[in-house]
Design an enzyme around this catalytic site. Sequence first.
Site, short mmCIF file in Angstrom:
data_model
loop_
_atom_site.label_atom_id
_atom_site.label_comp_id
_atom_site.label_asym_id
_atom_site.label_seq_id
_atom_site.Cartn_x
_atom_site.Cartn_y
_atom_site.Cartn_z
N ASN A 33 -19.11 -22.46 -1.87
CA ASN A 33 -18.23 -22.28 -0.58
C ASN A 33 -18.19 -23.66 0.14
O ASN A 33 -19.14 -24.52 0.12
CB ASN A 33 -18.74 -21.08 0.33
CG ASN A 33 -17.86 -20.71 1.34
OD1 ASN A 33 -16.70 -20.61 1.01
ND2 ASN A 33 -18.43 -20.57 2.52
N THR A 89 -6.14 -3.32 7.60
CA THR A 89 -6.17 -4.95 6.98
C THR A 89 -6.22 -5.87 8.06
O THR A 89 -6.46 -5.22 9.27
CB THR A 89 -4.76 -5.02 6.04
OG1 THR A 89 -5.01 -6.31 5.43
CG2 THR A 89 -3.66 -4.81 6.81
N ASN A 123 -12.37 -1.31 5.27
CA ASN A 123 -10.87 -1.39 4.81
C ASN A 123 -10.27 -0.01 4.58
O ASN A 123 -9.36 0.20 4.30
CB ASN A 123 -10.50 -2.26 3.74
CG ASN A 123 -11.12 -1.83 2.44
OD1 ASN A 123 -11.66 -0.71 2.38
ND2 ASN A 123 -10.52 -2.40 1.25
N LYS A 126 -10.36 -5.45 10.36
CA LYS A 126 -11.37 -4.70 9.29
C LYS A 126 -12.69 -4.61 10.08
O LYS A 126 -13.48 -4.04 9.71
CB LYS A 126 -11.53 -5.76 8.37
CG LYS A 126 -10.47 -5.48 7.26
CD LYS A 126 -10.59 -6.49 5.91
CE LYS A 126 -9.26 -6.27 4.99
NZ LYS A 126 -9.73 -6.86 3.73
N SER A 176 0.70 -1.14 0.09
CA SER A 176 -0.04 -0.17 0.07
C SER A 176 0.89 1.26 0.06
O SER A 176 0.33 2.32 -0.71
CB SER A 176 -0.78 -0.02 1.27
OG SER A 176 -1.95 -0.97 1.09
N ALA A 215 -14.29 -10.55 1.54
CA ALA A 215 -13.98 -10.23 0.02
C ALA A 215 -14.94 -10.75 -0.96
O ALA A 215 -15.51 -9.89 -1.67
CB ALA A 215 -12.40 -10.76 -0.38
P1 NAP Z 1 -11.92 -14.54 4.67
O1 NAP Z 1 -13.08 -13.84 4.93
O2 NAP Z 1 -11.26 -15.20 5.96
O3 NAP Z 1 -12.63 -15.64 3.94
C1 NAP Z 1 -11.74 -16.66 3.57
C2 NAP Z 1 -12.58 -17.74 2.54
O4 NAP Z 1 -11.72 -18.80 2.07
C3 NAP Z 1 -13.98 -18.37 3.00
O5 NAP Z 1 -14.87 -18.36 2.21
C4 NAP Z 1 -13.41 -19.83 3.49
O6 NAP Z 1 -14.59 -20.91 3.47
C5 NAP Z 1 -12.37 -20.10 2.53
N1 NAP Z 1 -11.43 -20.99 2.58
C6 NAP Z 1 -10.32 -20.70 3.53
N2 NAP Z 1 -9.59 -21.93 3.80
C7 NAP Z 1 -10.37 -22.79 3.04
C8 NAP Z 1 -10.29 -24.07 2.49
N3 NAP Z 1 -8.93 -24.99 3.19
N4 NAP Z 1 -10.99 -24.86 1.83
C9 NAP Z 1 -12.14 -24.37 1.45
N5 NAP Z 1 -12.22 -23.03 1.41
C10 NAP Z 1 -11.58 -22.10 2.28
O7 NAP Z 1 -10.83 -13.86 3.81
P2 NAP Z 1 -11.24 -12.48 2.98
O8 NAP Z 1 -11.07 -11.29 3.64
O9 NAP Z 1 -12.41 -12.89 2.05
O10 NAP Z 1 -9.84 -12.94 1.92
C11 NAP Z 1 -9.66 -14.08 0.83
C12 NAP Z 1 -8.76 -13.86 0.26
O11 NAP Z 1 -8.57 -12.74 -0.71
C13 NAP Z 1 -7.29 -13.78 0.93
O12 NAP Z 1 -6.27 -14.44 0.31
C14 NAP Z 1 -6.80 -12.13 0.55
O13 NAP Z 1 -5.54 -12.04 0.39
C15 NAP Z 1 -7.61 -11.98 -0.73
N6 NAP Z 1 -7.80 -10.65 -1.08
C16 NAP Z 1 -7.49 -9.86 -2.01
C17 NAP Z 1 -7.53 -8.38 -2.05
C18 NAP Z 1 -6.95 -7.98 -3.38
O14 NAP Z 1 -7.01 -6.63 -3.30
N7 NAP Z 1 -6.71 -8.54 -4.36
C19 NAP Z 1 -8.41 -7.95 -1.39
C20 NAP Z 1 -9.06 -8.76 -0.35
C21 NAP Z 1 -8.78 -9.80 -0.06
P3 NAP Z 1 -15.41 -21.16 4.75
O15 NAP Z 1 -16.52 -19.92 4.63
O16 NAP Z 1 -15.72 -22.37 4.61
O17 NAP Z 1 -14.46 -20.96 5.95
#
Ligand code: NAP
Length: 279
Positions: A153, A62, A87, A66, A16, A133
């Site tokens: 999911n 972050t 965020n 959040k 960032s 996300a």
């Molecule tokens: P989060 O709220 O913790 O959600 C995680 C998601 O991943 C949930 O749907 C969870 O499923 C699933 N998951 C995790 N481990 C799993 C596994 N072993 N098998 C199946 N499903 C699994 O996280 P978030 O904030 O949404 O972020 C998710 C990803 O997006 C991260 O890698 C983050 O770095 C990335 N991201 C990128 C940006 C960007 O600007 N490019 C912005 C935000 C986030 P369950 O619901 O079943 O637990």
Amino acid sequence: MYRFGLIGYPIAHSLSPWIHKEFMKRTHIDGDYEIYEINPEGAFSEKINAFRQKELHGFNITVPYKQKIIPFLDEVDYTAKAIGAVNTVRNKDGKWIGYNTDGIGYVRSLKSKYPRLFSKADRRALILGAGGAARGIYAALQDAGFTTIDIANRTKEKALDIIRLYQVQSQVMPLESVEKQIDQYDVVIQTTSVGMKPYADKSIIEIKNTKPNDTIVSDIIYQPIETNLLTQAKCYGFSLHFGHTMLLYQAQYAYEIWTGIKPPMERMDQELQLILEGR
Ligand code: NAP
């Protein structure tokens, strides 16, 4: 002079500061963007109140704050409220106003690479994952006119919680049935943390036995830039969309909230890619 920053933990390697300093250069704004690492041990309330004294014009939030930041805000924007996560905070005359820029940032990044998708009358998306996300992206796709937004999911209930909030046509499906149905969507968006470094060999679904078609496969993970899922999709001839571009556009929207100016994005994608590849 503007003062911006980021709170979270651990954030020493955050991209960032680079992104926002580049925006300041490009928009001829004098300012700084600093990292404020807040260790999760100890009371968050004391730490955030001390941080308030710094009187920044705006800051990003972050992991893991959040949700935790919400009780300390004076106002929360409608989208951030629906997502349940903030965020970006703008300091408006001493009042902290919370936003979530992930969804709009995602849609802007997709539109910048695939503008023609947005002129189709019937637009169909499938989101893999139902975390923070995914919630933001779902809301923004609905606002952008997508007619179908399905979710797959691991935890079905979390996906149902999202579709209950909105009016668009949606169904929830198990991750196991995604592969057979990929060709029914204009875009399949991977939003889980599966496949992120250091587990870059993992993929939330396997793409095998699929015929090449017009579907765009998108992954919001940006470390690595080309995830295992995207590599599989590339082998089958799908169009690709990369997570680092979402990172840039969610930051662009945050910068706009703080300054009222939309920074130009020319070559930011390639420059960020070089930085990420050097890591
Ligand atoms: P989060 O709220 O913790 O959600 C995680 C998601 O991943 C949930 O749907 C969870 O499923 C699933 N998951 C995790 N481990 C799993 C596994 N072993 N098998 C199946 N499903 C699994 O996280 P978030 O904030 O949404 O972020 C998710 C990803 O997006 C991260 O890698 C983050 O770095 C990335 N991201 C990128 C940006 C960007 O600007 N490019 C912005 C935000 C986030 P369950 O619901 O079943 O637990």
